[in-house]
Design an enzyme around this catalytic site. Structure first.
Site, PDB file in Angstrom:
ATOM      1  N   LEU A   1      11.031   1.296   6.951  1.00  0.00           N
ATOM      2  CA  LEU A   1      10.691   1.966   5.951  1.00  0.00           C
ATOM      3  C   LEU A   1      11.245   3.067   5.578  1.00  0.00           C
ATOM      4  O   LEU A   1      11.404   3.826   6.338  1.00  0.00           O
ATOM      5  CB  LEU A   1       8.933   1.877   6.114  1.00  0.00           C
ATOM      6  CG  LEU A   1       8.323   2.503   4.817  1.00  0.00           C
ATOM      7  CD1 LEU A   1       8.176   1.304   3.705  1.00  0.00           C
ATOM      8  CD2 LEU A   1       7.000   3.335   4.904  1.00  0.00           C
TER       9      LEU A   1
ATOM     10  N   GLU B   1      11.893   2.678  14.179  1.00  0.00           N
ATOM     11  CA  GLU B   1      11.211   3.625  13.685  1.00  0.00           C
ATOM     12  C   GLU B   1       9.945   3.489  14.729  1.00  0.00           C
ATOM     13  O   GLU B   1       9.705   2.662  15.514  1.00  0.00           O
ATOM     14  CB  GLU B   1      11.006   3.278  12.440  1.00  0.00           C
ATOM     15  CG  GLU B   1      10.227   1.904  11.875  1.00  0.00           C
ATOM     16  CD  GLU B   1       9.969   1.671  10.513  1.00  0.00           C
ATOM     17  OE1 GLU B   1       9.873   2.834   9.767  1.00  0.00           O
ATOM     18  OE2 GLU B   1       9.685   0.575  10.159  1.00  0.00           O
TER      19      GLU B   1
ATOM     20  N   LYS C   1       6.567  -1.900   1.954  1.00  0.00           N
ATOM     21  CA  LYS C   1       5.186  -1.375   2.723  1.00  0.00           C
ATOM     22  C   LYS C   1       4.249  -2.381   2.312  1.00  0.00           C
ATOM     23  O   LYS C   1       3.413  -1.827   1.489  1.00  0.00           O
ATOM     24  CB  LYS C   1       5.134   0.137   2.050  1.00  0.00           C
ATOM     25  CG  LYS C   1       4.007   0.849   2.853  1.00  0.00           C
ATOM     26  CD  LYS C   1       4.475   2.448   2.453  1.00  0.00           C
ATOM     27  CE  LYS C   1       3.119   3.119   3.339  1.00  0.00           C
ATOM     28  NZ  LYS C   1       3.214   2.978   4.498  1.00  0.00           N
TER      29      LYS C   1
ATOM     30  N   TYR D   1       0.929  -1.289   0.069  1.00  0.00           N
ATOM     31  CA  TYR D   1      -0.143   0.031   0.042  1.00  0.00           C
ATOM     32  C   TYR D   1       0.623   1.241   0.054  1.00  0.00           C
ATOM     33  O   TYR D   1       2.108   1.188   0.211  1.00  0.00           O
ATOM     34  CB  TYR D   1      -0.900   0.067   1.236  1.00  0.00           C
ATOM     35  CG  TYR D   1      -0.376   0.254   2.698  1.00  0.00           C
ATOM     36  CD1 TYR D   1       0.629  -0.681   3.215  1.00  0.00           C
ATOM     37  CD2 TYR D   1      -0.418   1.416   3.131  1.00  0.00           C
ATOM     38  CE1 TYR D   1       1.211  -0.455   4.324  1.00  0.00           C
ATOM     39  CE2 TYR D   1       0.133   1.899   4.474  1.00  0.00           C
ATOM     40  CZ  TYR D   1       1.123   0.814   5.033  1.00  0.00           C
ATOM     41  OH  TYR D   1       1.679   1.266   6.055  1.00  0.00           O
TER      42      TYR D   1
HETATM   43  N1  PDD Z   1       2.994   4.945   7.345  1.00  0.00           N
HETATM   44  N2  PDD Z   1       7.639   3.752   8.800  1.00  0.00           N
HETATM   45  C1  PDD Z   1       6.424   2.995   8.833  1.00  0.00           C
HETATM   46  C2  PDD Z   1       6.316   1.846   9.517  1.00  0.00           C
HETATM   47  C3  PDD Z   1       5.107   3.429   8.283  1.00  0.00           C
HETATM   48  O1  PDD Z   1       4.079   2.801   8.171  1.00  0.00           O
HETATM   49  C4  PDD Z   1       5.332   4.987   7.722  1.00  0.00           C
HETATM   50  C5  PDD Z   1       3.920   5.589   6.899  1.00  0.00           C
HETATM   51  C6  PDD Z   1       6.586   5.485   7.640  1.00  0.00           C
HETATM   52  C7  PDD Z   1       6.738   7.133   7.059  1.00  0.00           C
HETATM   53  O2  PDD Z   1       6.614   6.721   5.847  1.00  0.00           O
HETATM   54  P1  PDD Z   1       6.176   8.256   5.014  1.00  0.00           P
HETATM   55  O3  PDD Z   1       6.953   9.367   5.356  1.00  0.00           O
HETATM   56  O4  PDD Z   1       6.457   7.790   3.638  1.00  0.00           O
HETATM   57  O5  PDD Z   1       4.798   8.281   5.026  1.00  0.00           O
HETATM   58  C8  PDD Z   1       7.428   5.186   8.535  1.00  0.00           C
HETATM   59  C9  PDD Z   1       1.709   5.339   6.799  1.00  0.00           C
HETATM   60  C10 PDD Z   1       1.413   6.968   6.754  1.00  0.00           C
HETATM   61  C11 PDD Z   1       0.432   4.742   7.380  1.00  0.00           C
HETATM   62  O6  PDD Z   1       0.908   3.520   7.311  1.00  0.00           O
HETATM   63  O7  PDD Z   1      -0.558   5.295   7.268  1.00  0.00           O
END
Ligand code: PDD
Length: 287
Positions: free
Chosen positions: A205, A180, A147, A33
């Site tokens: 991620l 993270e 992801k 996703y």
């Molecule tokens: N989450 N780490 C994890 C495990 C994440 O699921 C996300 C993003 C990030 C940050 O990535 P980005 O800056 O590309 O949003 C880091 C999204 C927002 C979610 O699962 O809703």
């Protein structure tokens, strides 16, 4: 106003939107996703998100369900239909529908594509009071760089955080280092004023917000070091914050119940958030 979702070629009423019970995403979490933030009708870093989607799909050997320009069109059409101004676009691709078997289907199946949008409150440049995080062991697999929709460890850690009154969980690896957040990347500012975040590897991620913030930090002549940092170091830090498409840059003022420095939002996180909000307002408006 009726809300729409996009499901495998059709824009449908969000309340009625559904997928087949043998969708491999539903049964096996065999899918990926993306979440793209939207501010003032503008998509934030769409290209980088679609590049990451492409990488996730390739890692799992799932094909693109539609051509990339078609997906770009669907994203915009759904935003228009839902009059999305501030919030996010969620998109999910699974390997498709097939009789349940762990191995890939032997007959070719079409990957399944679902998109939804979510309206949220507009994220302001003002960081407010900041948030609390709670640590939890990182019990995820060794491909956190993909992801995938397999998010159960993240779900459980986030829930434990929320039950303790914290907003986000910080995941801790076997060496005591913060990998993270449950759905965000983690950062600190050391006592020497260095910005520290873990380097991207299979353990986290590669956040798009993280990537964009790296170039902002360099423009602001902040010293950035990509290295692991421990929970103990974070607790002693001058500042801490999280980044993601939905939280932008959000200061962390409490870790496991103890204040970070004086427990107030610090200048670096405040400045980076302002910069990021300014950046998010650039670009072409869709709605
Ligand atoms: N989450 N780490 C994890 C495990 C994440 O699921 C996300 C993003 C990030 C940050 O990535 P980005 O800056 O590309 O949003 C880091 C999204 C927002 C979610 O699962 O809703």
């Amino acid at each position: 106003m009726s809300r729409y979702a996009y499901v495998n070629g059709r824009y449908v009423d969000h309340r009625e939107a559904s997928v087949h019970i043998e969708d491999r995403g539903y049964q096996l979490a065999d899918g990926v996703y993306e979440v793209v933030g939207v501010r003032d009708g503008r998509l934030i870093d769409e290209k980088l998100h679609l590049d990451r989607l492409d990488r996730s799909l390739r890692e799992l050997r799932i094909g693109w369900p539609v051509a990339r320009p078609t997906l770009e069109f669907i994203i915009r059409e759904l935003m228009r239909r839902n009059r999305l101004r501030d919030g996010l676009v969620y998109m999910q691709v699974t390997r498709g529908v097939a009789r349940r078997d762990h191995a890939f289907p032997t007959q070719p199946v079409k990957p399944a594509l679902v998109l939804t949008t979510k309206n949220t409150r507009r994220i302001e440049a003002d960081a407010g009071a900041g948030i609390a995080v709670k640590s939890a062991p990182d019990i995820r697999w060794e491909r956190c760089d993909i992801k995938t929709v397999a998010l159960l460890p993240n779900v459980l850690a986030k829930q434990a955080a929320r039950e303790s009154g914290a907003y986000e969980a910080w995941l801790i690896d076997g060496q005591g280092n913060v990998t993270e957040g449950a759905s965000t990347n983690a950062w600190i500012v050391t006592r020497d004023g260095e910005l520290v975040t873990r380097a991207t590897d299979n353990g986290i991620l590669a956040g798009i917000t993280r990537q964009t913030l790296k170039s902002m930090a360099s423009d602001l002549q902040l010293k950035l070091v990509e290295r692991p940092f421990s929970l103990e170091e974070a607790k002693q830090a001058r500042e801490a914050f999280i980044t993601s498409a939905t939280s932008f840059v959000t200061p962390v003022v409490k870790i496991d119940g103890a204040p970070v420095a004086d427990g107030k939002v610090g200048p670096t996180a405040r400045r980076l958030r302002e910069e990021y909000v300014r950046f998010a307002a650039e670009g072409e408006a869709v709605t």
